[in-house]
Design a protein around this motif. Structure first.
Motif, PDB file in Angstrom:
ATOM      1  N   ILE A 150       1.030  -1.180   0.050  1.00 18.53           N
ATOM      2  CA  ILE A 150      -0.067   0.082   0.085  1.00 18.53           C
ATOM      3  C   ILE A 150       0.710   1.450  -0.030  1.00 18.53           C
ATOM      4  O   ILE A 150       0.760   2.128  -0.927  1.00 18.53           O
ATOM      5  CB  ILE A 150      -0.985  -0.070   1.140  1.00 18.53           C
ATOM      6  CG1 ILE A 150      -1.928  -1.004   1.117  1.00 18.53           C
ATOM      7  CG2 ILE A 150      -1.471   1.416   1.429  1.00 18.53           C
ATOM      8  CD1 ILE A 150      -3.134  -1.289   2.105  1.00 18.53           C
ATOM      9  N   ASP A 151       2.033   1.291   0.733  1.00 17.25           N
ATOM     10  CA  ASP A 151       2.834   2.488   0.931  1.00 17.25           C
ATOM     11  C   ASP A 151       3.355   2.806  -0.433  1.00 17.25           C
ATOM     12  O   ASP A 151       3.626   3.605  -0.786  1.00 17.25           O
ATOM     13  CB  ASP A 151       3.985   2.091   1.663  1.00 17.25           C
ATOM     14  CG  ASP A 151       3.666   2.199   3.331  1.00 17.25           C
ATOM     15  OD1 ASP A 151       2.206   2.732   3.486  1.00 17.25           O
ATOM     16  OD2 ASP A 151       4.336   1.555   4.288  1.00 17.25           O
ATOM     17  N   GLN A 152       3.708   1.798  -1.290  1.00 16.55           N
ATOM     18  CA  GLN A 152       4.296   1.835  -2.663  1.00 16.55           C
ATOM     19  C   GLN A 152       3.236   2.225  -3.753  1.00 16.55           C
ATOM     20  O   GLN A 152       3.592   3.147  -4.507  1.00 16.55           O
ATOM     21  CB  GLN A 152       4.970   0.368  -2.950  1.00 16.55           C
ATOM     22  CG  GLN A 152       6.134   0.112  -2.336  1.00 16.55           C
ATOM     23  CD  GLN A 152       7.309   0.811  -2.709  1.00 16.55           C
ATOM     24  OE1 GLN A 152       7.491   1.530  -3.539  1.00 16.55           O
ATOM     25  NE2 GLN A 152       7.891   1.248  -1.362  1.00 16.55           N
ATOM     26  N   MET A 153       1.986   2.102  -3.385  1.00 13.09           N
ATOM     27  CA  MET A 153       0.838   2.286  -4.383  1.00 13.09           C
ATOM     28  C   MET A 153       0.385   3.717  -3.940  1.00 13.09           C
ATOM     29  O   MET A 153       0.000   4.556  -4.815  1.00 13.09           O
ATOM     30  CB  MET A 153      -0.252   1.358  -4.265  1.00 13.09           C
ATOM     31  CG  MET A 153       0.117  -0.059  -4.807  1.00 13.09           C
ATOM     32  SD  MET A 153      -1.307  -1.170  -4.369  1.00 13.09           S
ATOM     33  CE  MET A 153      -2.534  -0.335  -5.775  1.00 13.09           C
ATOM     34  N   LYS A 154       0.487   4.253  -2.885  1.00 13.81           N
ATOM     35  CA  LYS A 154       0.024   5.392  -2.373  1.00 13.81           C
ATOM     36  C   LYS A 154       0.363   6.768  -3.264  1.00 13.81           C
ATOM     37  O   LYS A 154      -0.570   7.626  -3.763  1.00 13.81           O
ATOM     38  CB  LYS A 154       0.464   5.945  -0.846  1.00 13.81           C
ATOM     39  CG  LYS A 154      -0.678   5.287  -0.019  1.00 13.81           C
ATOM     40  CD  LYS A 154      -0.052   5.689   1.654  1.00 13.81           C
ATOM     41  CE  LYS A 154      -0.782   5.082   2.578  1.00 13.81           C
ATOM     42  NZ  LYS A 154      -0.450   5.413   3.869  1.00 13.81           N
ATOM     43  N   ASN A 155       1.655   6.772  -3.607  1.00 14.15           N
ATOM     44  CA  ASN A 155       2.016   7.805  -4.727  1.00 14.15           C
ATOM     45  C   ASN A 155       1.846   7.497  -6.035  1.00 14.15           C
ATOM     46  O   ASN A 155       2.617   8.026  -6.913  1.00 14.15           O
ATOM     47  CB  ASN A 155       3.532   8.158  -4.176  1.00 14.15           C
ATOM     48  CG  ASN A 155       3.829   8.748  -2.821  1.00 14.15           C
ATOM     49  OD1 ASN A 155       2.774   9.497  -2.374  1.00 14.15           O
ATOM     50  ND2 ASN A 155       4.671   8.397  -2.240  1.00 14.15           N
ATOM     51  N   ARG A 156       1.197   6.216  -6.435  1.00 10.35           N
ATOM     52  CA  ARG A 156       1.100   6.026  -7.812  1.00 10.35           C
ATOM     53  C   ARG A 156      -0.155   5.758  -8.333  1.00 10.35           C
ATOM     54  O   ARG A 156      -0.379   5.623  -9.614  1.00 10.35           O
ATOM     55  CB  ARG A 156       2.006   4.610  -7.946  1.00 10.35           C
ATOM     56  CG  ARG A 156       3.359   4.668  -7.785  1.00 10.35           C
ATOM     57  CD  ARG A 156       4.177   3.361  -8.100  1.00 10.35           C
ATOM     58  NE  ARG A 156       5.484   3.343  -7.189  1.00 10.35           N
ATOM     59  CZ  ARG A 156       6.562   4.148  -8.198  1.00 10.35           C
ATOM     60  NH1 ARG A 156       6.256   4.451  -9.255  1.00 10.35           N
ATOM     61  NH2 ARG A 156       7.925   4.102  -7.552  1.00 10.35           N
ATOM     62  N   VAL A 157      -1.283   5.856  -7.495  1.00 13.73           N
ATOM     63  CA  VAL A 157      -2.609   6.126  -8.050  1.00 13.73           C
ATOM     64  C   VAL A 157      -3.295   7.116  -7.146  1.00 13.73           C
ATOM     65  O   VAL A 157      -3.156   7.247  -5.800  1.00 13.73           O
ATOM     66  CB  VAL A 157      -3.207   4.630  -7.808  1.00 13.73           C
ATOM     67  CG1 VAL A 157      -3.286   4.348  -6.293  1.00 13.73           C
ATOM     68  CG2 VAL A 157      -4.646   4.670  -8.215  1.00 13.73           C
ATOM     69  N   ASP A 158      -4.122   7.866  -7.768  1.00 19.65           N
ATOM     70  CA  ASP A 158      -4.742   8.768  -7.244  1.00 19.65           C
ATOM     71  C   ASP A 158      -6.225   9.200  -7.736  1.00 19.65           C
ATOM     72  O   ASP A 158      -6.459   8.696  -8.827  1.00 19.65           O
ATOM     73  CB  ASP A 158      -4.024  10.227  -6.982  1.00 19.65           C
ATOM     74  CG  ASP A 158      -4.525  11.218  -5.960  1.00 19.65           C
ATOM     75  OD1 ASP A 158      -5.195  10.812  -5.257  1.00 19.65           O
ATOM     76  OD2 ASP A 158      -3.804  12.168  -5.656  1.00 19.65           O
ATOM     77  N   PHE A 159      -7.214   9.917  -7.245  1.00 18.55           N
ATOM     78  CA  PHE A 159      -8.253  10.144  -7.676  1.00 18.55           C
ATOM     79  C   PHE A 159      -8.392  11.650  -7.351  1.00 18.55           C
ATOM     80  O   PHE A 159      -8.771  12.191  -6.187  1.00 18.55           O
ATOM     81  CB  PHE A 159      -9.407   9.363  -6.924  1.00 18.55           C
ATOM     82  CG  PHE A 159      -9.287   7.932  -6.645  1.00 18.55           C
ATOM     83  CD1 PHE A 159      -9.826   7.144  -7.992  1.00 18.55           C
ATOM     84  CD2 PHE A 159      -8.656   7.225  -6.017  1.00 18.55           C
ATOM     85  CE1 PHE A 159      -9.756   5.855  -7.958  1.00 18.55           C
ATOM     86  CE2 PHE A 159      -8.320   5.829  -6.046  1.00 18.55           C
ATOM     87  CZ  PHE A 159      -8.943   5.365  -7.160  1.00 18.55           C
ATOM     88  N   VAL A 160      -8.171  12.502  -8.470  1.00 15.32           N
ATOM     89  CA  VAL A 160      -7.988  13.883  -8.250  1.00 15.32           C
ATOM     90  C   VAL A 160      -9.441  14.598  -8.524  1.00 15.32           C
ATOM     91  O   VAL A 160     -10.119  13.965  -9.242  1.00 15.32           O
ATOM     92  CB  VAL A 160      -7.185  14.523  -9.106  1.00 15.32           C
ATOM     93  CG1 VAL A 160      -6.823  16.032  -9.046  1.00 15.32           C
ATOM     94  CG2 VAL A 160      -5.718  13.919  -8.960  1.00 15.32           C
ATOM     95  N   ILE A 161      -9.701  15.538  -7.641  1.00 16.43           N
ATOM     96  CA  ILE A 161     -10.863  16.521  -7.819  1.00 16.43           C
ATOM     97  C   ILE A 161     -10.300  17.765  -7.590  1.00 16.43           C
ATOM     98  O   ILE A 161      -9.406  18.110  -7.230  1.00 16.43           O
ATOM     99  CB  ILE A 161     -11.804  16.097  -6.798  1.00 16.43           C
ATOM    100  CG1 ILE A 161     -11.391  16.502  -5.115  1.00 16.43           C
ATOM    101  CG2 ILE A 161     -12.407  14.754  -6.828  1.00 16.43           C
ATOM    102  CD1 ILE A 161     -12.355  16.447  -4.223  1.00 16.43           C
ATOM    103  N   PRO A 162     -11.327  18.934  -8.250  1.00 19.40           N
ATOM    104  CA  PRO A 162     -10.747  20.245  -8.346  1.00 19.40           C
ATOM    105  C   PRO A 162     -10.784  20.620  -6.808  1.00 19.40           C
ATOM    106  O   PRO A 162     -11.586  20.570  -5.867  1.00 19.40           O
ATOM    107  CB  PRO A 162     -11.957  21.004  -8.819  1.00 19.40           C
ATOM    108  CG  PRO A 162     -12.491  19.878  -9.631  1.00 19.40           C
ATOM    109  CD  PRO A 162     -12.439  18.613  -9.065  1.00 19.40           C
ATOM    110  N   ALA A 163      -9.571  21.610  -6.418  1.00 23.41           N
ATOM    111  CA  ALA A 163      -9.630  22.098  -4.880  1.00 23.41           C
ATOM    112  C   ALA A 163     -10.568  22.966  -4.766  1.00 23.41           C
ATOM    113  O   ALA A 163     -10.872  23.921  -5.689  1.00 23.41           O
ATOM    114  CB  ALA A 163      -8.292  22.624  -4.975  1.00 23.41           C
TER     115      ALA A 163
END
Length: 316
Positions: free
Chosen positions: A119-132
């Motif tokens: 999980i630690d390795q995946m945290k910075n490799r997958v994201d779900f971005v929304i407008p700030a």
């Protein structure tokens, strides 16, 4: 029955019952009251929130914060659930903010070391971005509870013009492009309206004289069709480029107006509320040449007026 199996069955039983006595449980499980008392003590030590009442009409009951029985997940299922919850971190407000954070912490803490490393390795490799967004929506839990329990709420609502106080019965809440929305029956307007949750500045119990409606069959997928008022809607037709489709997919959310072609271009052909013409005018002006509006005339006229105002600001 082994002790471990009995404890698991007992956890399921007390979660299902609102109130029970030691004698009832002893009879149901075929053991002595002394054994049940020891088992209940162990459940309490495991975190099951039991409350006891003394007296001839006393007994035990489980508090509202019930503990679910253990559930076995595969490694892939556990990782998927972790990231489904992890994806909500970009929202400043969610209905179960504290609970989601607690659940995420428990998932992470009780996973094996190799799964945590993954999980630690995946945290910075997958994201779900929304407008700030800076907008605050502190009443999401109250709105959601009212929708589920069919309750009427009195809200203070800040529109672009003023602040109004009105009684509403929420249908649900949903997030789109970083903002939360709440379709609800408005007793002031005698119809369903869509409220921006960040514009709700207060929530309290509704007028006791107002009887709640039976909206159990109305939900987020059918509320617009269920309460359509043709006198308050007008047909909107717009051709969109690929970029126009991308923006409208994010902006229009669940409205169901957008149609997409195989080449990525698309169009809008559906009814929009007359009161939201200024909103759609701003949306399509922002798209520039990526949107071509053909109707309604009121929308085109609104766009022209706004463009004239914009040009006047830069008129030399």
């Amino acid at each position: 029955m082994s002790k471990s199996k009995r404890l698991l069955e007992l956890m399921l039983t007390v979660n299902r019952k609102r109130k029970f006595t030691v004698k009832e449980l002893a009879q149901e499980f075929g053991v002595s009251p002394r054994t049940i008392l020891r088992d209940l003590q162990e459940l309490g030590e495991l975190g099951v929130p039991l409350y006891s009442e003394v007296g001839p009409h006393g007994g035990y009951q489980v508090l509202n914060e019930r503990i679910l029985p253990p559930i076995a997940f595969t490694e892939e299922e556990a990782v998927a659930l972790f990231f489904a919850c992890h994806a909500l971190r970009h929202y400043s407000f969610i209905p179960f903010e504290t609970e989601a954070s607690s659940a995420l912490g428990k998932f992470y803490h009780y996973m094996s070391g190799d799964v945590r490393d993954r999980i630690d390795q995946m945290k910075n490799r997958v994201d779900f971005v929304i407008p700030a967004r800076q907008a605050e929506s502190p009443f999401l839990s109250a709105l959601l509870e009212a929708a589920v329990m069919q309750k009427v709420l009195r809200i203070g609502y800040k529109s672009q013009e003023n602040v109004t106080v009105r009684d509403i019965q929420p249908i649900g809440i949903y997030a789109s492009s970083g903002l939360w929305y709440c379709p609800a029956y408005c007793f002031l307007r005698a119809g369903v309206r869509l409220f921006r949750c960040d514009r709700i500045i207060s929530v309290e119990e509704g007028d006791p004289e107002i009887k709640s409606l039976d909206l159990r069959s109305i939900h987020l997928d059918n509320w617009e069709a269920s309460f359509s008022d043709t006198s308050r809607y007008t047909r909107c037709r717009v051709q969109l480029s690929q970029e126009g489709v991308r923006v409208c997919e994010a902006e229009l959310g669940r409205r169901g107006l957008l149609q997409v072609r195989k080449d990525g271009t698309g169009w809008i052909d559906g009814d929009i509320p007359i009161g939201e013409i200024p909103y759609f005018a701003r949306l399509f002006i922002g798209l520039g040449s990526d949107a071509e509006v053909s109707e309604p005339p009121e929308l085109i006229g609104c766009m022209r007026a706004k463009l004239k105002e914009l040009l006047a600001k830069y008129d030399a």
